[in-house]
Design an enzyme around this catalytic site. Structure first.
Site, short mmCIF file in Angstrom:
data_model
loop_
_atom_site.label_atom_id
_atom_site.label_comp_id
_atom_site.label_asym_id
_atom_site.label_seq_id
_atom_site.Cartn_x
_atom_site.Cartn_y
_atom_site.Cartn_z
N SER A 240 0.49 -1.10 -0.07
CA SER A 240 0.19 0.33 0.04
C SER A 240 0.84 1.18 0.05
O SER A 240 1.66 1.16 -0.99
CB SER A 240 -0.88 0.13 1.18
OG SER A 240 -2.09 1.03 0.95
N ASP B 52 -9.96 -5.42 -3.01
CA ASP B 52 -9.85 -4.47 -2.42
C ASP B 52 -10.42 -3.50 -2.21
O ASP B 52 -10.40 -2.78 -3.53
CB ASP B 52 -8.45 -4.44 -2.85
CG ASP B 52 -7.27 -3.33 -2.26
OD1 ASP B 52 -8.32 -2.81 -1.55
OD2 ASP B 52 -6.05 -3.10 -2.62
N HIS C 58 -7.22 -5.83 0.74
CA HIS C 58 -6.02 -5.88 0.89
C HIS C 58 -4.95 -5.68 2.52
O HIS C 58 -4.38 -5.30 2.99
CB HIS C 58 -6.61 -3.80 1.27
CG HIS C 58 -5.91 -2.86 1.07
ND1 HIS C 58 -4.88 -2.53 0.25
CD2 HIS C 58 -4.84 -1.87 2.09
CE1 HIS C 58 -4.24 -1.33 0.16
NE2 HIS C 58 -3.82 -1.40 1.12
#
Lengths: 280, 280
Positions: A149, A225, A259
């Site tokens: 991320s 996600d 995620h």
């Protein structure tokens, strides 16, 4: 007196997970980092994988949740996890958002006051911390980098801005194009100011457009996600920039994955083996 | 309306980690449990490993930190993690200690007021929850059980009190002899009262002395575990009871390992393969 202080040492898969505290000159504060040393490090110097974590994380999340030590031990690979922002300061608004300030350093060098007093995470992870770990641990100088991320963005820009430094780079659900998503606009605007031209050197898509890359990119992205769906991550923009610049980019959309660290854990072994092969 | 409500579903190693909320009649409160369903569960019913966690844990710790899903997916093994105590009540002192009350149910059926209104974790994990999961998920009826610390104690007593129920049992750093350690004396005294004779049916050493066991025991214990050093765990008492009763017991002292999930992660694959073999 040593410049690093042991916080904890925990045996893991025959090797050791250690956490150290040290004074960061670059960040102007005390910091903690984690290092996993595989069993092979007791015999000879080993290669190193840098892992950069995402928003709200510390040095601990990856080591506790990714399940990476098993294969790192097998491959003889050390892993260093830096923290994700300076700590211990109390700048105005620093602790108010999950996506700006503490836990959200974005791996840039801030130019805007008051952030430029501390928020120089790029220099920290590419200069100060590498010098510190190479002085203290049995590392053979070969390095790779990965992250998740915000940390996937960090891994990509660190690799792109330092050709020849890392043997390989990969990322999980990276923020590929921070200049064009809400998270990135908030962070880059806050740390670097309103001139969007100045953001380009911290945006992997813009870096690839400007300079290309000899290093291939490996990116995994879950298609369930929510941050991907919401347009925060933009892997298609990265793939397009790579296509345009003839940079080899393997973007894998992983069906059903979100995620979380469960996504990272599901594919971390493949990334570790990918890096280990290049680090030979 | 279903009697279980999905809280979350996360893809992990090709399978699914799901958390459900339900009303527990036995515990007189709402509870959450987690189940990992391996990819094979989409094809046919699969065997089940029960995992009982330790003090302060919920259904989440093992699923996040043990790194078990990789091998569970490979072996086609489902895993259920119950919570470690009733939730949502507010009995006098219930939330004051980490080792009694909330997060510390000790897998017994309390007889003392006010605990007997809720704290019947033994019936919950051996009767109510097994009926619930067998009604809702593609399980083939074969079960094994394992756990950590307080949950290692739980796994041992569940197996010893239910001959023939589980194909295999193992434990990480279990509280082997709760009648003879500070944690156990506090918990058993509080839930069961001062008559120590009544504690025996909740103490694996006493159960083995009283009845033996056809089931072999597999126990891993880190020798750098501070709770082991402090006498809370007493694996030697378990080994002695097994020796006396001719119960096969494999007690492995793992050098350098502590009480953490890093210890569990380091050896969970061996336990999963051990159980999978018996569950065939």
């Amino acid at each position: 007196m040593s410049d690093i202080e042991l916080v904890s040492a925990t045996k893991s898969f025959g090797g050791w997970l250690k956490r150290y505290k040290h004074r960061s000159t670059v960040l102007n504060c005390d910091m903690i980092f984690a290092i996993y040393l595989p069993p092979a490090a007791e015999e000879h110097p080993v290669p190193l994988l840098w892992w950069l974590s995402g928003l709200t994380c510390t040095d601990e999340n990856f080591m506790q949740k990714a399940g990476a030590q098993r294969t790192a031990a097998e491959l003889g690979l050390a892993i260093v996890c830096p923290d994700t922002s300076p700590r211990g300061s109390d700048l105005p608004g620093e602790h108010d958002s999950y996506d700006f300030g503490s836990g959200a350093g974005f791996y840039v060098n801030a130019t805007q006051a008051p952030w430029n007093q501390h928020y120089r995470m790029y220099d920290y992870v590419t200069s100060e911390l590498p010098a510190l770990v190479s002085a203290h641990f049995p590392l053979n100088g070969k390095q790779a980098i990965s992250g998740h991320s915000m940390g996937g963005h960090g891994a990509l820009i660190c690799a792109l801005k330092n050709p020849g430094r890392y043997t390989s780079v990969s990322a999980f659900a990276p923020i590929c194009n921070p200049g064009q998503c809400p998270w990135g606009e908030k962070a880059l605007g806050g740390y670097l100011g309103d001139n969007r031209e100045l953001w380009h050197e911290w945006d992997s898509c813009e870096l690839i457009k400007a300079q290309g890359s000899d290093l291939p990119l490996l990116v995994d992205q879950g298609d369930a996600d929510n941050f991907y769906v919401d347009g925060q991550l933009r892997p298609e923009a990265l793939a397009a920039a790579c296509e345009e610049a003839s940079v080899p980019c393997t973007l894998r959309l992983q069906p059903g994955y979100d995620h979380s660290y469960f996504f990272i854990a599901s594919f971390i072994d493949e990334h570790l083996r990918y890096h280990a092969e290049k680090l030979q």
